[in-house]
Each structure stands twice: as C-alpha cells, then as structure tokens.
Design a protein around this motif. Structure first.
Motif, short mmCIF file in Angstrom:
data_model
loop_
_atom_site.label_atom_id
_atom_site.label_comp_id
_atom_site.label_asym_id
_atom_site.label_seq_id
_atom_site.Cartn_x
_atom_site.Cartn_y
_atom_site.Cartn_z
N PHE A 109 1.28 -1.23 -0.26
CA PHE A 109 -0.09 -0.42 -0.28
C PHE A 109 0.42 0.40 -0.34
CE2 PHE A 109 -2.11 3.64 2.19
CZ PHE A 109 -2.97 3.95 1.51
N ALA A 110 1.37 0.98 0.63
CA ALA A 110 3.03 2.18 1.53
C ALA A 110 3.75 2.78 -0.75
CB ALA A 110 3.78 1.90 2.52
N ILE A 111 3.74 1.66 -1.67
CA ILE A 111 4.52 2.33 -2.52
C ILE A 111 3.83 2.49 -3.03
CG2 ILE A 111 5.72 0.45 -3.93
CD1 ILE A 111 7.18 -1.26 -2.15
N THR A 112 2.08 1.57 -3.79
CA THR A 112 1.66 2.00 -4.64
C THR A 112 0.72 3.36 -4.52
OG1 THR A 112 0.66 -0.16 -4.78
CG2 THR A 112 -0.80 1.03 -5.20
N SER A 113 0.90 4.04 -3.01
CA SER A 113 -0.08 5.02 -2.91
C SER A 113 0.69 5.86 -3.19
CB SER A 113 -0.67 4.77 -0.81
OG SER A 113 1.00 5.96 -0.72
N ILE A 114 2.44 6.18 -3.73
CA ILE A 114 2.42 6.96 -3.88
C ILE A 114 2.12 7.82 -5.25
CG2 ILE A 114 5.13 7.98 -5.08
CD1 ILE A 114 6.47 5.98 -2.74
N ARG A 115 1.36 7.31 -5.58
CA ARG A 115 1.15 7.80 -7.37
C ARG A 115 -0.43 7.72 -7.57
NH1 ARG A 115 5.33 8.02 -11.35
NH2 ARG A 115 7.21 7.18 -10.61
N LYS A 116 -0.75 7.37 -6.13
CA LYS A 116 -2.35 7.43 -5.99
C LYS A 116 -3.50 9.19 -5.73
CE LYS A 116 -2.51 3.48 -7.88
NZ LYS A 116 -3.67 3.78 -9.20
N SER A 117 -3.97 9.01 -5.51
CA SER A 117 -4.78 10.39 -5.32
C SER A 117 -4.84 10.47 -3.77
CB SER A 117 -5.83 10.16 -6.62
OG SER A 117 -6.72 9.55 -5.82
N THR A 118 -5.29 11.66 -3.01
CA THR A 118 -5.13 11.56 -2.09
C THR A 118 -6.62 10.38 -1.43
OG1 THR A 118 -4.22 13.39 -1.76
CG2 THR A 118 -6.04 12.81 0.25
N LEU A 119 -8.09 10.87 -2.27
CA LEU A 119 -9.05 10.27 -2.13
C LEU A 119 -8.77 8.88 -2.13
CD1 LEU A 119 -12.00 10.39 -1.69
CD2 LEU A 119 -11.98 10.14 -4.47
N TRP A 120 -7.75 8.56 -3.28
CA TRP A 120 -7.80 6.47 -3.43
C TRP A 120 -7.44 6.31 -2.26
CZ3 TRP A 120 -3.66 3.68 -3.39
CH2 TRP A 120 -3.86 2.13 -2.99
N CYS A 121 -6.24 7.13 -1.71
CA CYS A 121 -4.94 6.60 -0.83
C CYS A 121 -5.99 6.65 0.47
CB CYS A 121 -3.59 7.65 -0.21
SG CYS A 121 -2.81 7.58 -1.28
N LEU A 122 -6.81 7.04 0.72
CA LEU A 122 -8.00 6.94 2.53
C LEU A 122 -8.98 6.40 2.28
CD1 LEU A 122 -9.06 11.08 2.64
CD2 LEU A 122 -6.96 9.96 3.67
N LEU A 123 -9.87 6.02 1.07
CA LEU A 123 -10.28 4.98 0.92
C LEU A 123 -9.69 3.54 1.57
CD1 LEU A 123 -13.16 5.97 -2.24
CD2 LEU A 123 -13.02 5.87 0.67
N TYR A 124 -8.80 3.24 0.27
CA TYR A 124 -8.04 1.36 0.22
C TYR A 124 -7.11 1.85 1.71
CZ TYR A 124 -9.33 0.38 -4.46
OH TYR A 124 -10.09 -0.29 -5.58
N GLY A 125 -6.60 2.98 2.16
CA GLY A 125 -6.07 2.96 3.27
C GLY A 125 -7.01 2.51 4.45
N SER A 126 -8.28 2.88 4.55
CA SER A 126 -9.40 2.90 5.74
C SER A 126 -9.88 1.06 5.59
CB SER A 126 -10.51 3.44 5.32
OG SER A 126 -10.58 4.84 5.24
#
Length: 447
Positions: A198-215
């Motif tokens: 997740f940490a590696i993938t999140s770098i090129r993702k939007s903040t919304l994606w990070c919050l949804l998939y991070g949760s």
C-alpha cells in the motif's frame, strides 16, 4: 561534478533488470507463501520455492560488480566482507553446516535490495504493477480467510530437514478475533505485505484513493491482529494527508525529514526497557505481548550471548545466530529466543560494525532523492520495533532496499570528499498523485 547525475553505467552484469526480477519473484512467493507452499508440496514441486534464491545469487554478483568495482565503494566492500566473515563466525557459533547454509540463504535478499542503490523504485513500472496487484490480492486473501477455512491453514512441510507449518489459525488473547493470514504463511507477514505494498502504491495515487483503500487496509490488518502494522499504517495515512496539505515546494523536504526522524524508533525498545523492565506480564492481557518483548525478547539474547560467546557482544555471534537458522538447525536451539526487533537482532549477529553501517545509512539519506526509498525507510523503521523481519525473505529485502542509498555513486563520492551529500541542481520530475516535485534520481527509463 556533473558526474554526480547518477546515470546508471551502460555496462552491467546482465542486460535484464535482475534486481527487479528478484524483488518481484520474492514478493510473489512470500506474499502468497501459504498457497505456494501448499500446492508446490502436494504436486512435488518443492524446488520451485527456492527459485528466488537462485535469482538472488545473480544479484550478489551484480552487487559486487556494480557497487564494489564500478562505484568503487569502500563501504560496499567492507559490508560484503563483514557478511562473509559473519557467515563463517556463525558456522562456528551454531556448529552445523546446515545452519551456515541456511544463514547464507537468509542473507541473500540483502544483496537484492542493495542493487537498487543507483536507481529509483519508481522507474520500474512493471514491478510497481506487480506490487499494486499484491496489495489488492493480499487484502482479498485476508477477507476470504475470515469466512472460509483455506486448505493451507495448518499444513506442515519440510525445509532443510526441519518441519515447519505454513500457516495456522489461532485466537488472539482476550477476544474472539482470529489471527488471519490470508494467502501468506502467517498473520504478521500478511499484514506486512499489505502495509508495504500500500505504501509503495499510494505514492502515485490520489489522496481520495489513499484514504479509501487505506481505511480498508487498516480494517483488514486489524483482522490479522498485527497491532504494530495497524499503528504504522494509521500514522502513515495521517502524515500522507498532512504532507499533501503543505505548499508544493515543502512536500519533498517534509518527506525526507519524516524518514530521517523515523530512525529515532531505533531507541524505542531501549526506552521501554528502562521504563518497564521487570514489570510482570499478565497472560491474556493487552500489554502481555509488549511486556514479554521487554523482559525476554529484547534482553535474554544478550544474557545467553555473555554465556556462550562474550566477545560476541562486540563482534556479533555471526549470521544466523538468534535467528531461525539457530532455532531449526543448531545444537544451541535451546538458547534461541525470538528477537522481535530488527535492529537488536541484527546487532546480535554483526555487533559494532552494524552500528557503524547504520551511521553511514543515516548520513547518506540526508541527500536521498528517491521518495520510494524514503517512504520505505519510515515504514520499516516503525514496523521493525516489534518484528525481526528476517523471514520471509521479502521483509529483509525491503529493508535493504530502503538502506541502498548508502552505496549510491553520490554517497560514495561524498564520502570520498569527506562531506555530507549536497543536493545539486537537477532536472525536476513530478510524481503523479503524490503532488511532490522532487529532484530527479537515477532513473533508468520505464521497466
């Protein structure tokens, strides 16, 4: 000084990106270790499990050629020599050739990670896709094992003559939550692969994606009951949002500052020992796990070391000691203690030279320009407070990758000049989604 632009040498040991292949096969094998162990065993294809180790041998040769010969890194030569000497020392300490071979195999992923020294993980596009798929499938795997009992749970297999268990279903203290391991071989590693991918993938993702998939990832990690991993992921998400709220020119310096400050986590176990050593751990209580680490996991190995090999408190007792090679293949297995901290466990094996190496790693990252390595530094420094992370191999590989800046041509040149690495004017490369304009690293084009 323009030579410090860190372009990858045109002549390499092999034409393929062998380090990316090695990381990819290690990641797939370990993230789906429960599944792969089960099916390779029942179809009598057990040797396929060791395929990544064969690729890692090529990376060992590439590390020697690229970092030692081509980069002329004295530190790389010293680290290589220290690991080889520690393997010999470990053989005499543990007393069997099988333990020494297991220790050598255990250390191979280190050289894979170090081979990323002059390149950015973000330039390996195909590898990033594999990592992203690993994240999604790891999440799905844990969710599936919540509702279905998978055939590899509790399956036992033989490795180097020792019987191991690919995965088992057990219950967390004081609650009704099962420790689920998804497609991996155990719950802690299932959580680790979700966190790292997740940490590696999140770098090129939007903040919304990070919050949804991070949760979602936080919830799934909670199912594995890995408290350390869940805390690290929550903290990562909070810092990610804070960094992206900063002015654009301040974001990358903030990422590097966070990564450097994360080295303070190395001191946390020692602070806990001073504060809580001797406090009785009540079984089935919330603090039982951490108090057991304080009273046993982080201290007993040094007590046993002083009895078995007093000089080892300075030199280390060799690669594999107080690690799984000693537990599985040594007559000293009775002295084995689960050392649940990467830095303590590595110090036990390598002694004061490891301290000197970590000083150089910290120094080198003042000039780091790869957001991926800096992100992984933060993640592994916090994660390894309560996890040794030498098994499976991908855990150690990720740590070595995050340290690899210390062998880069820039760091080597800076040491030769006896100066702290200074950022030079470089072309600017934008990272989509992260919103960080950062100094360009030694990209090698799309992979």
């Amino acid at each position: 000084m323009t030579a410090l632009a860190l372009q990858r040498p045109q002549i390499t040991l092999v034409s393929l990106n062998i380090e990316a292949i090695a990381l990819g096969v290690y990641l797939v094998r370990d993230a789906f270790g429960g599944v792969i162990r089960y099916y390779t065993s029942i179809f009598h294809l057990d040797t396929l499990w060791y395929l990544p180790d064969g690729v890692a041998l090529l990376c060992l040769a590439q590390f020697f050629v690229h970092c030692i010969l081509r980069n002329r890194s004295t530190l790389a030569l010293l680290v290589f020599a220290q690991i080889m000497l520690s393997l010999v020392l470990g053989y005499f300490m543990m007393g069997t050739a099988t333990a020494a071979i297991s220790a050598f195999k255990m250390m191979l992923p280190v050289f894979v990670g170090f081979c990323f020294c002059d390149s950015s993980l973000g330039s390996y596009r195909k590898l990033l896709s594999i990592i992203a798929v690993t994240f999604y499938l790891s999440v799905i795997g844990v969710l599936l094992t919540k509702f279905y009992l998978m055939p590899w749970v509790g399956y036992k297999y033989e490795s180097f003559g020792a019987v191991r268990e690919a995965g088992r279903l057990w219950w967390a203290y004081g609650g009704d939550d099962q420790r689920l391991m998804g497609f991996a071989a155990d719950n802690t590693m299932a959580a680790f692969f979700i966190l790292v991918s997740f940490a590696i993938t999140s770098i090129r993702k939007s903040t919304l994606w990070c919050l949804l998939y991070g949760s979602l990832a936080v919830y799934v990690i909670r199912l594995t009951t890995s408290k350390t991993t869940m805390i690290v992921l929550v903290l990562y998400l909070v810092l990610l949002v804070i960094v992206r709220m900063l002015p654009e020119k301040s974001r990358f310096p903030a990422i590097r500052a966070i990564a450097l400050w994360s080295f303070a986590a190395i001191l946390v176990p020692f602070f806990m020992i001073v504060v809580a050593s001797g406090t009785a751990a009540v079984p089935h209580s919330t603090l039982f796990s951490i108090l057991d680490r304080i009273n046993n996991s982080w201290q007993l190995p040094f007590v046993y070391m002083s009895q078995l090999m007093p000089i080892g408190l300075v030199t280390g007792c060799g690669a594999g000691c107080f690690n799984y090679p000693q537990k599985l293949f040594s007559p000293l297995a009775a002295y084995w203690v689960p050392v649940d901290n990467f830095y303590i466990g590595t110090y036990l094996m390598f002694g004061l030279p490891f301290v000197a190496f970590m000083v150089m790693v910290f120094r080198a990252n003042f000039g780091a320009t790869d957001v991926y390595k800096l992100t992984l530094l933060f993640v592994v420094n916090l994660f390894t407070i309560t996890v040794l992370n030498y098994g499976p191999a991908s855990g150690l590989l990720i740590i070595a990758l995050s340290f690899s800046e210390v062998f880069s041509r820039r760091a080597t040149s800076a040491r030769a000049a006896d100066t702290v690495p200074i950022e030079l004017p470089r072309p600017i490369r934008s990272l989509e989604g992260l919103g960080v304009d950062m100094p360009g690293t030694a990209a090698r084009g799309s992979r």
